[in-house]
Design a protein around this motif. Sequence first.
Motif, short mmCIF file in Angstrom:
data_model
loop_
_atom_site.label_atom_id
_atom_site.label_comp_id
_atom_site.label_asym_id
_atom_site.label_seq_id
_atom_site.Cartn_x
_atom_site.Cartn_y
_atom_site.Cartn_z
N GLN A 1 -6.22 -1.63 11.23
CA GLN A 1 -4.94 -1.08 11.68
C GLN A 1 -3.80 -1.61 10.81
O GLN A 1 -2.91 -0.85 10.40
N GLU A 2 -3.84 -2.91 10.52
CA GLU A 2 -2.83 -3.48 9.63
C GLU A 2 -2.97 -2.92 8.22
O GLU A 2 -1.97 -2.64 7.53
N ALA A 3 -4.23 -2.77 7.76
CA ALA A 3 -4.47 -2.23 6.42
C ALA A 3 -3.93 -0.81 6.30
O ALA A 3 -3.33 -0.43 5.28
N LEU A 4 -4.13 0.01 7.37
CA LEU A 4 -3.62 1.39 7.34
C LEU A 4 -2.10 1.40 7.26
O LEU A 4 -1.51 2.17 6.47
N ALA A 5 -1.43 0.57 8.05
CA ALA A 5 0.04 0.54 8.01
C ALA A 5 0.54 0.13 6.63
O ALA A 5 1.49 0.74 6.08
N GLU A 6 -0.10 -0.88 6.03
CA GLU A 6 0.33 -1.34 4.70
C GLU A 6 0.10 -0.24 3.66
O GLU A 6 0.95 0.02 2.80
N ALA A 7 -1.07 0.41 3.71
CA ALA A 7 -1.38 1.46 2.73
C ALA A 7 -0.39 2.61 2.83
O ALA A 7 0.05 3.16 1.81
N ARG A 8 -0.03 3.02 4.05
CA ARG A 8 0.92 4.12 4.21
C ARG A 8 2.30 3.75 3.66
O ARG A 8 2.94 4.57 2.99
N GLU A 9 2.75 2.54 3.93
CA GLU A 9 4.06 2.12 3.43
C GLU A 9 4.07 2.07 1.90
O GLU A 9 5.03 2.52 1.26
N VAL A 10 3.00 1.51 1.33
CA VAL A 10 2.95 1.39 -0.13
C VAL A 10 2.84 2.77 -0.77
O VAL A 10 3.48 3.05 -1.79
N ALA A 11 2.03 3.67 -0.19
CA ALA A 11 1.89 5.02 -0.74
C ALA A 11 3.23 5.75 -0.73
O ALA A 11 3.60 6.42 -1.70
N ALA A 12 3.99 5.62 0.37
CA ALA A 12 5.29 6.28 0.44
C ALA A 12 6.26 5.71 -0.58
O ALA A 12 7.01 6.46 -1.24
N ALA A 13 6.26 4.39 -0.72
CA ALA A 13 7.15 3.76 -1.70
C ALA A 13 6.77 4.16 -3.11
O ALA A 13 7.64 4.45 -3.94
N ARG A 14 5.48 4.19 -3.40
CA ARG A 14 5.04 4.58 -4.75
C ARG A 14 5.39 6.04 -5.04
O ARG A 14 5.77 6.37 -6.17
N ALA A 15 5.22 6.91 -4.07
CA ALA A 15 5.59 8.31 -4.28
C ALA A 15 7.07 8.43 -4.59
O ALA A 15 7.49 9.23 -5.45
N ARG A 16 7.89 7.63 -3.91
CA ARG A 16 9.33 7.67 -4.13
C ARG A 16 9.71 7.09 -5.49
O ARG A 16 10.55 7.64 -6.20
N VAL A 17 9.06 5.99 -5.88
CA VAL A 17 9.44 5.28 -7.11
C VAL A 17 8.75 5.87 -8.34
O VAL A 17 9.37 6.05 -9.40
N LEU A 18 7.45 6.19 -8.21
CA LEU A 18 6.65 6.59 -9.36
C LEU A 18 6.37 8.09 -9.42
O LEU A 18 6.04 8.61 -10.49
N GLY A 19 6.44 8.74 -8.28
CA GLY A 19 6.12 10.16 -8.23
C GLY A 19 4.85 10.39 -7.42
O GLY A 19 3.97 9.53 -7.37
N PRO A 20 4.72 11.56 -6.81
CA PRO A 20 3.58 11.81 -5.90
C PRO A 20 2.23 11.87 -6.59
O PRO A 20 1.20 11.61 -5.95
N ASP A 21 2.20 12.20 -7.91
CA ASP A 21 0.93 12.33 -8.62
C ASP A 21 0.64 11.15 -9.54
O ASP A 21 -0.30 11.20 -10.33
N HIS A 22 1.45 10.11 -9.47
CA HIS A 22 1.20 8.94 -10.31
C HIS A 22 -0.13 8.31 -9.90
O HIS A 22 -0.48 8.28 -8.71
N PRO A 23 -0.91 7.79 -10.86
CA PRO A 23 -2.21 7.19 -10.50
C PRO A 23 -2.11 6.12 -9.42
O PRO A 23 -2.99 6.05 -8.54
N ASP A 24 -1.07 5.28 -9.46
CA ASP A 24 -0.94 4.23 -8.45
C ASP A 24 -0.67 4.83 -7.06
O ASP A 24 -1.17 4.34 -6.04
N THR A 25 0.14 5.90 -7.03
CA THR A 25 0.39 6.56 -5.76
C THR A 25 -0.91 7.12 -5.18
O THR A 25 -1.20 6.97 -3.97
#
Length: 713
Positions: free
Chosen positions: A600-624
């Motif tokens: 549950q904690e892992a899911l919350a962290e992954a969602r937050e990081v994915a959203a931040a990466r999409a905002r900073v790097l773009g939705p199709d960036h490899p890290d996103t």
Amino acid sequence: MVVENRLIQRRYRLLGTIGRGGMGEVWRARDESLGRQVAVKCLKPTGPRHEPSFLQVLRERFRREARVAAALQHRGITVVHDFGEDDGTLFIVMELLSGRNLSQLLDDSRRQPLPVPDLVEIAEQVTAALAYTHEQAVVHRDLKPANIVRTADGTVKICDFGIARLGHDIGFTARLTGTGVAMGSPHYMSPEQIGAHGVDHRSDLYSLGCVLYEIATGVPPFDLGDAWAVLVGHRDLAPEPPRTLRPDLPEVYERIILDLLAKDPDDRPRDAGELGKRLADARRPQPARDAAAGPDDLTVPAPRLPSWTRGMTLGSPAGPARRPYGHPVDRATTVLTDTWTGGCEARSGEESPPAGIASPAPPDDRRATLAALAGRHTAALDLGRLGRWEEAGAAHRALAAERERLLGPDHPDTLTSRLEAGHALGRLGRSFEAHQIYAEVLAGRERALGPDHPDTLSCRHHVALNLGRLGRLEDCRAMAHEVAGARARVLGAHHADTLATRCELAHVLGRLGLWTEALHTYRDIAAARTAALGPEHPDTLSARYEVGIGLGRLGRSGEALALYRDLAAARTRAQGADDPETLRARHGLGVNLGRQNRWQEALAEAREVAAARARVLGPDHPDTLVSRRETAVALGWLGRWDEALDRYREVADARERVLGAAHLDALASYGDLAQCLEQLGRADEAAALHRRVAALRRERAARRGAGQSGVTR
């Protein structure tokens, strides 16, 4: 006694003396092992009059000199190949290239001042080299015209760091030499050197002022009757303003020279960086006061020396450490000339420059062409920085062809352009083609520079890196291990480039499943960077991130989790919450939460990081996409397979769109998708997807085999 034709350490054949200096003599020699000519500096023979304790101090000082010189990597400083002791003779082996030192240039013109553009170019290049050495806490202490050489292509280099010392070691030098007078040349010594007071980088600036005064006027600032009178002049007398001896010297340069010659170090420019800014400002044309302006209104003419020798790079940074400690990457060919010191007669006749080196005094139109090519080089690098790798590669290939026509195939600039073309191909995933280019550039650098030159080792690093991309992991491991050892020997075990290659070695060890060795290597790198840079330097934090990966791979997720928490906090303090490296640390934190079944904690962290990466790097960036996949993994472990399927499909579609269906990451995503379909009981769809993945893998293997058949090195 050092004699002609002597073989030093069964390798270096002495062919004839080049010059003599305070610490010894310099010989032209042949490296019998590699078949190239080098310069060998030998300490003067020591007789029985010297006490053993003194000789031991002398030996240690000589070894320190070699180590300090070997660690300096800048276009304006000589490079050390080797050093050691042979039958009581201490020696250092350096590169050899034709050129003239400033003292000889003045003698060539019968002590007439150098043209103002030459003065400006020399001042700027020497200042840049001093800025670099002073950042390394190295003070030259014997800067003089005989130790500054202009090579055939116009590059200006500081030679003979024979009395250079790390800043904190100056006190030892003063005690060793008594008054300190013996450790410098009287015409170029700072007042604090003469008085044996504390000496720092500003002493080098004073000596540079003396050098600039001499090449601007033809005479040193205190050209008095004997050595003692010269020393008194430095200590007590004001120098005659240069424009009284040379009225056409622009006033702005007279002011710079006089400020460098201030008696009190606090009254000189603060450091070489400030001096460089003043020199750059002085180049800018000043508006004339009236139509009948006199000498005071002269602006600086365009430089006659090829300014393209400055600002060139030799390829992309060689690995994770994006810069040497505390200063920009700046690696160009640095060599010792065969006219390294004054005091010897000029040779009868001049030899042609070695293959690949520009001939002296190129015509003005050739200079303009080379300057234009330098501009194209910068433009091509900018295309790469923008991610436009197809265009960057084409630009570098065209530039390489032009430089080969003008300069020869083994000229450093030609090889640089070809290397950059290889980098572009690698970025495009065309690793086989990149490998061919890297191998050819490596052969050229070995011919021109030798196998242990830092630039040759940089190219070998890239070859190793590319072998890993080709899947030749054992070859990558062997070469990375070899290059790391060579860099440690040439540059030092804790040099940034050495650690970059060790990072690559640790990475391939991990890919081979040798995680215990990889973790040990990453920890060594992190410790070295902590000691050199501090615990929160970005390069230190990068190494700590890799330590966390090793811990996780070895099942030590609790340790990894604690490390990533600390790392995320450190990255946030140093770079901000949305920095890509901060998000990378948070991603590692989420992965290890999952490894501890805290989904549950892992899911919350992954969602937050994915959203931040999409905002900073773009939705199709490899890290996103990696973070979005991690979200799907957590959903699956929580039994929410319908939601996981949507995330897996989004990632697979994006990777196919961006990377192509046969890319390894796309194939991995198809595998994830098939497994998720199986969990949902959709076996037929999963089987069809597995068949598609198998066909794509066969197609990829066939292409890879065809390409690999052409790779011979």
